[in-house]
Design a protein around this motif. Structure first.
Motif, PDB file in Angstrom:
ATOM      1  N   VAL A  64      40.413  38.351  52.937  1.00 58.77           N
ATOM      2  CA  VAL A  64      41.030  39.585  53.426  1.00 58.77           C
ATOM      3  C   VAL A  64      40.124  40.216  54.486  1.00 58.77           C
ATOM      4  CG1 VAL A  64      41.733  41.942  52.807  1.00 58.77           C
ATOM      5  CG2 VAL A  64      42.368  40.023  51.335  1.00 58.77           C
ATOM      6  N   PHE A  65      38.820  40.233  54.226  1.00 60.47           N
ATOM      7  CA  PHE A  65      37.846  40.752  55.186  1.00 60.47           C
ATOM      8  C   PHE A  65      38.024  40.060  56.537  1.00 60.47           C
ATOM      9  CE2 PHE A  65      33.676  40.493  57.214  1.00 60.47           C
ATOM     10  CZ  PHE A  65      33.250  41.804  57.173  1.00 60.47           C
ATOM     11  N   LEU A  66      38.188  38.749  56.504  1.00 58.07           N
ATOM     12  CA  LEU A  66      38.380  37.975  57.728  1.00 58.07           C
ATOM     13  C   LEU A  66      39.744  38.279  58.352  1.00 58.07           C
ATOM     14  CD1 LEU A  66      37.613  35.684  59.709  1.00 58.07           C
ATOM     15  CD2 LEU A  66      38.530  34.075  58.035  1.00 58.07           C
ATOM     16  N   GLY A  67      40.787  38.284  57.520  1.00 52.51           N
ATOM     17  CA  GLY A  67      42.149  38.462  58.022  1.00 52.51           C
ATOM     18  C   GLY A  67      42.444  39.842  58.561  1.00 52.51           C
ATOM     19  N   THR A  68      41.674  40.842  58.123  1.00 49.03           N
ATOM     20  CA  THR A  68      41.904  42.222  58.577  1.00 49.03           C
ATOM     21  C   THR A  68      40.810  42.694  59.526  1.00 49.03           C
ATOM     22  OG1 THR A  68      40.771  43.148  56.651  1.00 49.03           O
ATOM     23  CG2 THR A  68      43.173  42.828  56.480  1.00 49.03           C
ATOM     24  N   LYS A  69      40.000  41.759  59.992  1.00 49.95           N
ATOM     25  CA  LYS A  69      38.925  42.062  60.948  1.00 49.95           C
ATOM     26  C   LYS A  69      37.924  43.078  60.405  1.00 49.95           C
ATOM     27  CE  LYS A  69      41.659  40.761  64.968  1.00 49.95           C
ATOM     28  NZ  LYS A  69      42.464  39.852  64.282  1.00 49.95           N
ATOM     29  N   GLY A  70      37.496  42.858  59.151  1.00 54.95           N
ATOM     30  CA  GLY A  70      36.392  43.641  58.614  1.00 54.95           C
ATOM     31  C   GLY A  70      36.713  44.764  57.667  1.00 54.95           C
ATOM     32  N   LYS A  71      37.961  44.847  57.194  1.00 55.90           N
ATOM     33  CA  LYS A  71      38.288  45.896  56.218  1.00 55.90           C
ATOM     34  C   LYS A  71      38.022  45.388  54.806  1.00 55.90           C
ATOM     35  CE  LYS A  71      41.412  48.502  58.957  1.00 55.90           C
ATOM     36  NZ  LYS A  71      41.528  49.913  58.916  1.00 55.90           N
ATOM     37  N   LEU A  72      37.835  46.318  53.911  1.00 55.90           N
ATOM     38  CA  LEU A  72      37.686  45.979  52.496  1.00 55.90           C
ATOM     39  C   LEU A  72      39.066  45.836  51.871  1.00 55.90           C
ATOM     40  CD1 LEU A  72      34.819  48.367  51.397  1.00 55.90           C
ATOM     41  CD2 LEU A  72      34.680  45.953  51.971  1.00 55.90           C
ATOM     42  N   GLN A  73      39.083  45.316  50.641  1.00 55.23           N
ATOM     43  CA  GLN A  73      40.357  45.166  49.957  1.00 55.23           C
ATOM     44  C   GLN A  73      40.262  45.734  48.559  1.00 55.23           C
ATOM     45  OE1 GLN A  73      41.189  42.739  47.292  1.00 55.23           O
ATOM     46  NE2 GLN A  73      39.070  42.156  47.016  1.00 55.23           N
ATOM     47  N   LEU A  74      41.389  46.193  48.097  1.00 50.82           N
ATOM     48  CA  LEU A  74      41.560  46.646  46.722  1.00 50.82           C
ATOM     49  C   LEU A  74      42.641  45.752  46.138  1.00 50.82           C
ATOM     50  CD1 LEU A  74      41.023  48.729  44.478  1.00 50.82           C
ATOM     51  CD2 LEU A  74      42.821  50.125  45.501  1.00 50.82           C
ATOM     52  N   THR A  75      42.302  44.970  45.113  1.00 53.65           N
ATOM     53  CA  THR A  75      43.265  44.053  44.525  1.00 53.65           C
ATOM     54  C   THR A  75      44.291  44.841  43.726  1.00 53.65           C
ATOM     55  OG1 THR A  75      41.595  42.314  44.407  1.00 53.65           O
ATOM     56  CG2 THR A  75      43.540  42.037  43.021  1.00 53.65           C
ATOM     57  N   LEU A  76      45.558  44.670  44.066  1.00 57.33           N
ATOM     58  CA  LEU A  76      46.642  45.345  43.362  1.00 57.33           C
ATOM     59  C   LEU A  76      47.147  44.509  42.192  1.00 57.33           C
ATOM     60  CD1 LEU A  76      48.626  46.678  46.441  1.00 57.33           C
ATOM     61  CD2 LEU A  76      46.991  47.919  44.994  1.00 57.33           C
ATOM     62  N   ASP A  77      47.233  43.194  42.400  1.00 57.13           N
ATOM     63  CA  ASP A  77      47.574  42.295  41.299  1.00 57.13           C
ATOM     64  C   ASP A  77      46.967  40.934  41.588  1.00 57.13           C
ATOM     65  OD1 ASP A  77      49.287  40.595  42.840  1.00 57.13           O
ATOM     66  OD2 ASP A  77      51.014  41.823  42.393  1.00 57.13           O
ATOM     67  N   ILE A  78      46.743  40.197  40.514  1.00 61.25           N
ATOM     68  CA  ILE A  78      46.207  38.848  40.641  1.00 61.25           C
ATOM     69  C   ILE A  78      46.905  37.986  39.594  1.00 61.25           C
ATOM     70  CG2 ILE A  78      44.221  39.309  39.145  1.00 61.25           C
ATOM     71  CD1 ILE A  78      42.595  37.402  40.978  1.00 61.25           C
ATOM     72  N   ASN A  79      47.333  36.794  40.008  1.00 62.90           N
ATOM     73  CA  ASN A  79      47.996  35.850  39.112  1.00 62.90           C
ATOM     74  C   ASN A  79      47.123  34.604  39.076  1.00 62.90           C
ATOM     75  OD1 ASN A  79      49.619  34.122  37.727  1.00 62.90           O
ATOM     76  ND2 ASN A  79      51.354  34.289  39.087  1.00 62.90           N
ATOM     77  N   LEU A  80      46.627  34.259  37.905  1.00 60.97           N
ATOM     78  CA  LEU A  80      45.683  33.163  37.738  1.00 60.97           C
ATOM     79  C   LEU A  80      46.297  32.067  36.884  1.00 60.97           C
ATOM     80  CD1 LEU A  80      42.730  32.069  37.934  1.00 60.97           C
ATOM     81  CD2 LEU A  80      42.232  33.434  35.912  1.00 60.97           C
ATOM     82  N   SER A  81      46.252  30.843  37.385  1.00 65.80           N
ATOM     83  CA  SER A  81      46.708  29.678  36.618  1.00 65.80           C
ATOM     84  C   SER A  81      45.511  28.776  36.364  1.00 65.80           C
ATOM     85  CB  SER A  81      47.774  28.894  37.401  1.00 65.80           C
ATOM     86  OG  SER A  81      48.917  29.677  37.598  1.00 65.80           O
ATOM     87  N   LEU A  82      45.218  28.538  35.091  1.00 58.75           N
ATOM     88  CA  LEU A  82      44.095  27.694  34.697  1.00 58.75           C
ATOM     89  C   LEU A  82      44.610  26.281  34.476  1.00 58.75           C
ATOM     90  CD1 LEU A  82      42.599  30.236  32.156  1.00 58.75           C
ATOM     91  CD2 LEU A  82      41.889  29.860  34.526  1.00 58.75           C
ATOM     92  N   LEU A  83      44.021  25.320  35.173  1.00 56.94           N
ATOM     93  CA  LEU A  83      44.520  23.948  35.135  1.00 56.94           C
ATOM     94  C   LEU A  83      43.657  23.010  34.297  1.00 56.94           C
ATOM     95  CD1 LEU A  83      45.389  23.753  38.931  1.00 56.94           C
ATOM     96  CD2 LEU A  83      46.885  24.397  37.030  1.00 56.94           C
TER      97      LEU A  83
END
Length: 140
Positions: A64-83
């Motif tokens: 996100v830092f790279l994609g927004t040219k240096g902004k921080l991110q706040l994770t709103l949701d995360i979906n994790l799949s353990l394989l």
């Protein structure tokens, strides 16, 4: 942007043994390596599943830092799949900003064990934020 993202200086990244590996500005992809502390082990001796979200969230934050040219991110949701189980050993995470918008960024990541086997996948929705102390407005 060719320098190592400041994400590696944060306490959470240091605790997880984060290392910056590479970034591709064209695809908004970041690769990071992590060496989990022994305290991340479950009763089977592998990394406790929920604790895999940490390295993945860190790498997605770097994307996100790279994609927004240096902004921080706040994770709103995360979906994790353990394989598969992940040994307490160096792991790598590849994360990519799928769609970086003005306020919301969609990211995805894959976690690989020390042998290069895919062990987990995650997707997240994040909201970009300013760096602490750079907020604008009357209450900042």
């Amino acid at each position: 942007m060719t320098e190592t993202p400041p994400i590696l200086q944060w306490p959470s990244a240091k605790m997880m043994g984060a290392e910056f590996v590479s970034m591709d500005e064209d695809t908004l992809t970041v690769e990071m390596a992590f060496t989990p502390p022994e305290g991340f082990a479950n009763m089977r001796g592998s990394v406790q599943g929920g604790l895999l979200a940490g390295p993945m969230d860190e790498a997605m934050g770097a994307a996100v830092f790279l994609g927004t040219k240096g902004k921080l991110q706040l994770t709103l949701d995360i979906n994790l799949s353990l394989l598969r189980p992940v040994p307490i050993d160096r792991m790598t995470v590849k994360a990519r900003a799928v769609k970086a918008g003005r306020r919301v960024t969609y990211v995805e990541s894959e976690l690989f064990d020390v042998n290069g086997k895919l062990c987990a996948r995650a997707t997240a929705t994040t909201m970009t934020t300013e760096w602490p102390g750079q907020e604008k407005g009357p209450d900042a």
